[in-house]
Design an enzyme around this catalytic site. Structure first.
Site, PDB file in Angstrom:
ATOM      1  N   PRO A   2       1.982   2.800   1.293  1.00  0.00           N
ATOM      2  CA  PRO A   2       2.702   4.273   1.728  1.00  0.00           C
ATOM      3  C   PRO A   2       4.205   4.286   1.984  1.00  0.00           C
ATOM      4  O   PRO A   2       3.804   4.192   3.469  1.00  0.00           O
ATOM      5  CB  PRO A   2       1.491   5.084   1.510  1.00  0.00           C
ATOM      6  CG  PRO A   2       0.516   5.111   1.197  1.00  0.00           C
ATOM      7  CD  PRO A   2       0.426   2.815   1.425  1.00  0.00           C
ATOM      8  N   GLU A   3       5.375   5.002   1.727  1.00  0.00           N
ATOM      9  CA  GLU A   3       6.504   4.523   2.757  1.00  0.00           C
ATOM     10  C   GLU A   3       6.457   6.321   3.371  1.00  0.00           C
ATOM     11  O   GLU A   3       5.609   7.055   2.848  1.00  0.00           O
ATOM     12  CB  GLU A   3       7.506   4.084   1.810  1.00  0.00           C
ATOM     13  CG  GLU A   3       7.550   3.116   1.373  1.00  0.00           C
ATOM     14  CD  GLU A   3       8.714   2.208   1.121  1.00  0.00           C
ATOM     15  OE1 GLU A   3       9.427   2.803   1.995  1.00  0.00           O
ATOM     16  OE2 GLU A   3       8.854   1.441   0.244  1.00  0.00           O
ATOM     17  N   LYS A  61       5.401   6.017   9.710  1.00  0.00           N
ATOM     18  CA  LYS A  61       4.650   5.752   8.558  1.00  0.00           C
ATOM     19  C   LYS A  61       2.653   6.296   9.366  1.00  0.00           C
ATOM     20  O   LYS A  61       1.749   6.187   8.400  1.00  0.00           O
ATOM     21  CB  LYS A  61       4.567   4.839   8.112  1.00  0.00           C
ATOM     22  CG  LYS A  61       5.871   4.438   7.324  1.00  0.00           C
ATOM     23  CD  LYS A  61       4.935   2.604   6.402  1.00  0.00           C
ATOM     24  CE  LYS A  61       7.108   2.421   5.652  1.00  0.00           C
ATOM     25  NZ  LYS A  61       6.622   1.152   4.988  1.00  0.00           N
ATOM     26  N   ARG A 313       9.442 -10.830  -0.273  1.00  0.00           N
ATOM     27  CA  ARG A 313       9.111 -10.142  -1.455  1.00  0.00           C
ATOM     28  C   ARG A 313      10.256  -9.793  -1.878  1.00  0.00           C
ATOM     29  O   ARG A 313      11.181 -11.110  -2.275  1.00  0.00           O
ATOM     30  CB  ARG A 313       8.902  -8.759  -0.702  1.00  0.00           C
ATOM     31  CG  ARG A 313       9.835  -8.493   0.421  1.00  0.00           C
ATOM     32  CD  ARG A 313       9.304  -6.987   1.316  1.00  0.00           C
ATOM     33  NE  ARG A 313       8.509  -7.488   2.613  1.00  0.00           N
ATOM     34  CZ  ARG A 313       8.382  -6.424   3.400  1.00  0.00           C
ATOM     35  NH1 ARG A 313       8.663  -5.172   3.193  1.00  0.00           N
ATOM     36  NH2 ARG A 313       8.699  -6.368   4.957  1.00  0.00           N
TER      37      ARG A 313
END
Length: 330
Positions: A2-3, A61, A313
């Site tokens: 989750p961001e 976060k 990534r």
């Protein structure tokens, strides 16, 4: 993972559902989800039962629930006492890759991956409708968890993060995390000063939670696209106006994502009442390899979004809107 907008959606939902309620019971279904609480599950349960949720706070976060050991005295409130009751500790919730905080009625069946159940005192919403009596921590991949943490004063005297009460306290585990672009106490001057001291590419700097928090891979790419900036732009030569444009772009992207409920690429991630976000439909660069750049398309240009390998990534950008810098830092 989750961001920031997803976690803020959860924070706002929790604030409306659990703030002011007493935790009347705790069931640890899977001890692995409380492994970060060193004294063990029994100690966690003993400390939580009878505690009152004073607030729900987010920095970057990181998400935590400041707790009072008991409800504030009605007599004190009636006498007009102005003393603020300071929560001594908090329940930290780390969502990990798939953690969910769900409000459910106790009559509903348990989720397949239920890990911890918190039973709450009765409460009604503004319409007089009874609120769900359970907060459930559900986590399929078990990378997340819950644990107790101390609260410490913030160095700048500002609120610990986005919250309802604005107390200048921060969870000890989040004290090293910088403020995020949505935090009213975020200082652009301090961010820019520290940014210029780094000798790295701008995307690496954006992902450094000690410099600016809450910006993950998705929103970094979207913010850089909006600011027309390549991810390898050197930080130590960045002009103030460029840095300000980038921060404002990040703030705008996150605000729009928050309104939509977050990106929610992963079907496992939902907000506090089980509703997924829809911002993934509005992304301009992230995940769009080989698709037309929306900005170039508006100008009659046919430019395709490209993908580059970045820190194990991917990074997505437009080769026209975001040209490679001559002296980039990769």
């Amino acid at each position: 993972m989750p961001e920031l907008p997803e976690v803020e959606v959860v924070r706002r939902g929790l604030a409306s559902w659990v703030r002011g309620r007493t935790i009347t019971g705790v069931e640890v279904v899977d001890p692995r989800s409380v492994r970060r609480h060193a004294p063990g599950p029994a100690d966690l349960v003993a400390n939580l039962e009878g505690a009152v949720v004073a607030d729900v706070v987010r920095r970057g976060k990181f998400l935590w629930l400041p707790l009072l050991e008991s409800a504030p005295s009605p007599a004190g409130a009636a006498s007009g006492a102005d003393d603020v009751v300071v929560p001594p500790f908090a329940l930290m919730a780390h969502l990990g890759m798939s953690g969910q905080l769900l409000m459910e009625d106790s009559v509903l069946p348990d989720e397949k991956h239920l890990k911890v159940r918190f039973t709450l005192s009765p409460a009604v919403d503004a319409s007089g409708v009874a609120m769900p009596d359970e907060l459930r921590f559900v986590d399929q991949r078990i990378f997340g968890g819950v644990f107790l943490t101390d609260l410490v004063p913030t160095p700048d005297g500002a609120p610990g993060g986005l919250s309802e009460t604005g107390l200048p306290l921060v969870a000890a585990e989040a004290a090293h995390i910088a403020r995020d672009p949505l935090d009213p106490a975020f200082s652009f001057d301090e961010f820019y000063r520290r940014l210029r001291l780094r000798k790295t590419g701008i995307k690496r700097a954006l992902l450094d939670q000690g410099l600016i928090s809450g910006v993950g891979n998705i929103y970094a790419d979207e913010s850089l696209w909006a600011a027309r900036m390549h991810f390898a732009r050197a930080t130590d030569t960045m002009r103030r106006a460029e840095a300000l444009r980038l921060v404002e772009a990040a703030r705008d992207v996150m605000t729009r994502a928050l309104a939509a409920g977050g990106t929610s690429f992963d079907s496992l991630y939902v907000n506090v009442n089980g509703a997924s976000g829809y911002f993934s439909r509005s992304l301009n660069a992230y995940g769009h390899e080989g698709l037309p750049c929306p900005r170039c398309e508006e100008l009659g240009l046919h430019t395709l979004i490209r993908r580059d390998s970045f820190m194990n990534r991917s990074s997505y950008s437009c080769p026209v809107c975001q040209p490679r810098p001559r002296n980039g830092r990769w």
